[in-house]
Motif scaffolding. Sequence first.
Motif, PDB file in Angstrom:
ATOM      1  N   GLY A  19      40.427  72.553  53.863  1.00  0.00           N
ATOM      2  CA  GLY A  19      41.397  73.638  53.968  1.00  0.00           C
ATOM      3  C   GLY A  19      41.783  74.111  52.573  1.00  0.00           C
ATOM      4  O   GLY A  19      40.923  74.366  51.727  1.00  0.00           O
ATOM      5  N   ASP A  20      43.081  74.175  52.319  1.00  0.00           N
ATOM      6  CA  ASP A  20      43.567  74.589  50.997  1.00  0.00           C
ATOM      7  C   ASP A  20      43.933  73.403  50.118  1.00  0.00           C
ATOM      8  O   ASP A  20      44.466  73.587  49.013  1.00  0.00           O
ATOM      9  CB  ASP A  20      44.797  75.488  51.156  1.00  0.00           C
ATOM     10  N   GLY A  21      43.674  72.196  50.582  1.00  0.00           N
ATOM     11  CA  GLY A  21      44.040  71.003  49.825  1.00  0.00           C
ATOM     12  C   GLY A  21      42.845  70.124  49.533  1.00  0.00           C
ATOM     13  O   GLY A  21      41.685  70.540  49.645  1.00  0.00           O
ATOM     14  N   PHE A  22      43.128  68.882  49.157  1.00  0.00           N
ATOM     15  CA  PHE A  22      42.087  67.973  48.681  1.00  0.00           C
ATOM     16  C   PHE A  22      42.260  66.604  49.330  1.00  0.00           C
ATOM     17  O   PHE A  22      43.382  66.104  49.447  1.00  0.00           O
ATOM     18  CB  PHE A  22      42.172  67.837  47.157  1.00  0.00           C
ATOM     19  N   LEU A  23      41.151  66.017  49.729  1.00  0.00           N
ATOM     20  CA  LEU A  23      41.149  64.720  50.387  1.00  0.00           C
ATOM     21  C   LEU A  23      40.639  63.613  49.468  1.00  0.00           C
ATOM     22  O   LEU A  23      39.664  63.795  48.735  1.00  0.00           O
ATOM     23  CB  LEU A  23      40.227  64.739  51.614  1.00  0.00           C
ATOM     24  N   PHE A  24      41.315  62.464  49.524  1.00  0.00           N
ATOM     25  CA  PHE A  24      40.810  61.227  48.947  1.00  0.00           C
ATOM     26  C   PHE A  24      40.754  60.211  50.095  1.00  0.00           C
ATOM     27  O   PHE A  24      41.777  59.964  50.747  1.00  0.00           O
ATOM     28  CB  PHE A  24      41.736  60.667  47.871  1.00  0.00           C
ATOM     29  N   ILE A  25      39.596  59.642  50.347  1.00  0.00           N
ATOM     30  CA  ILE A  25      39.445  58.707  51.460  1.00  0.00           C
ATOM     31  C   ILE A  25      38.753  57.438  50.985  1.00  0.00           C
ATOM     32  O   ILE A  25      37.783  57.499  50.218  1.00  0.00           O
ATOM     33  CB  ILE A  25      38.624  59.343  52.606  1.00  0.00           C
ATOM     34  N   LEU A  26      39.261  56.290  51.438  1.00  0.00           N
ATOM     35  CA  LEU A  26      38.598  55.023  51.182  1.00  0.00           C
ATOM     36  C   LEU A  26      38.532  54.261  52.496  1.00  0.00           C
ATOM     37  O   LEU A  26      39.527  54.186  53.231  1.00  0.00           O
ATOM     38  CB  LEU A  26      39.360  54.191  50.143  1.00  0.00           C
ATOM     39  N   GLY A  27      37.360  53.722  52.808  1.00  0.00           N
ATOM     40  CA  GLY A  27      37.187  53.011  54.063  1.00  0.00           C
ATOM     41  C   GLY A  27      36.443  51.704  53.884  1.00  0.00           C
ATOM     42  O   GLY A  27      35.652  51.533  52.945  1.00  0.00           O
ATOM     43  N   ASP A  28      36.702  50.775  54.800  1.00  0.00           N
ATOM     44  CA  ASP A  28      36.070  49.455  54.793  1.00  0.00           C
ATOM     45  C   ASP A  28      35.506  49.197  56.189  1.00  0.00           C
ATOM     46  O   ASP A  28      36.252  48.915  57.125  1.00  0.00           O
ATOM     47  CB  ASP A  28      37.105  48.387  54.422  1.00  0.00           C
ATOM     48  N   CYS A  29      34.186  49.343  56.331  1.00  0.00           N
ATOM     49  CA  CYS A  29      33.538  49.147  57.625  1.00  0.00           C
ATOM     50  C   CYS A  29      33.312  47.657  57.875  1.00  0.00           C
ATOM     51  O   CYS A  29      33.230  46.852  56.941  1.00  0.00           O
ATOM     52  CB  CYS A  29      32.188  49.867  57.656  1.00  0.00           C
TER      53      CYS A  29
END
Length: 221
Positions: free
Chosen positions: A21-31
């Motif tokens: 969208g108009d913003g920014f994502l930071f994602i961290l995941g542990d499968c």
Amino acid sequence: FVLWEPRDVVGGDIYWSKMWGDGFLFILGDCTGHGVPGAFMTLIATGALDNALTDVPGGKVAELMQRLHQLVQVTLGQHGEGGKADDGMELGICYLGPDMDKLTFVGARFELYLVEDENVSVIKGTKFGIGYHGIDHNQIYEEHEIVNLTGKSFYMSSDGLLDQVGGERGRMFGKKRFRELLLSIQDNSMTRQKELISLALVDYQGKENRRDDVAVVGFNI
């Protein structure tokens, strides 16, 4: 910075950053898992995330987490009573709004560490992960909003660093030691902070084997 060190050649920790969208994502995941099984889970998770990002309007972070959970659960066949496996992931999502003055955090069994004025706060996510058998298909994940971002630093970590055994007594690195480490490195650039966290882990690990994939992200505005 992104510190990403799989235990093996490939692993089950994923990180993600992009415009949404108009913003920014930071994602961290542990499968679940590491090595090849963990890597296959990351493929499922990243594919689901691609789809979720197109299904959910930008900025609806809790809805994004819920949709991601639904897609992973269905892909793994764990949304009904007959599911035999129980794979999934823990995940943290940070969304930075278009004016860079508000951060929204949603965690699925994941925490956000906030450092400000020589203090560390821990913002806890919802106690349910995503994709696992037995979690409500329409599970709701709680949003946390943080404003006045100047002077604040944010961190997320998979459990690889926190659970690493080492030191004189052969104990886990742990959350307390991690919080102390974050405070001790605040006078450094983010690039240097990454190096110092990696060095601290190696020093603590000593001759012990690496137990899991390690992933840590840190950022400030």
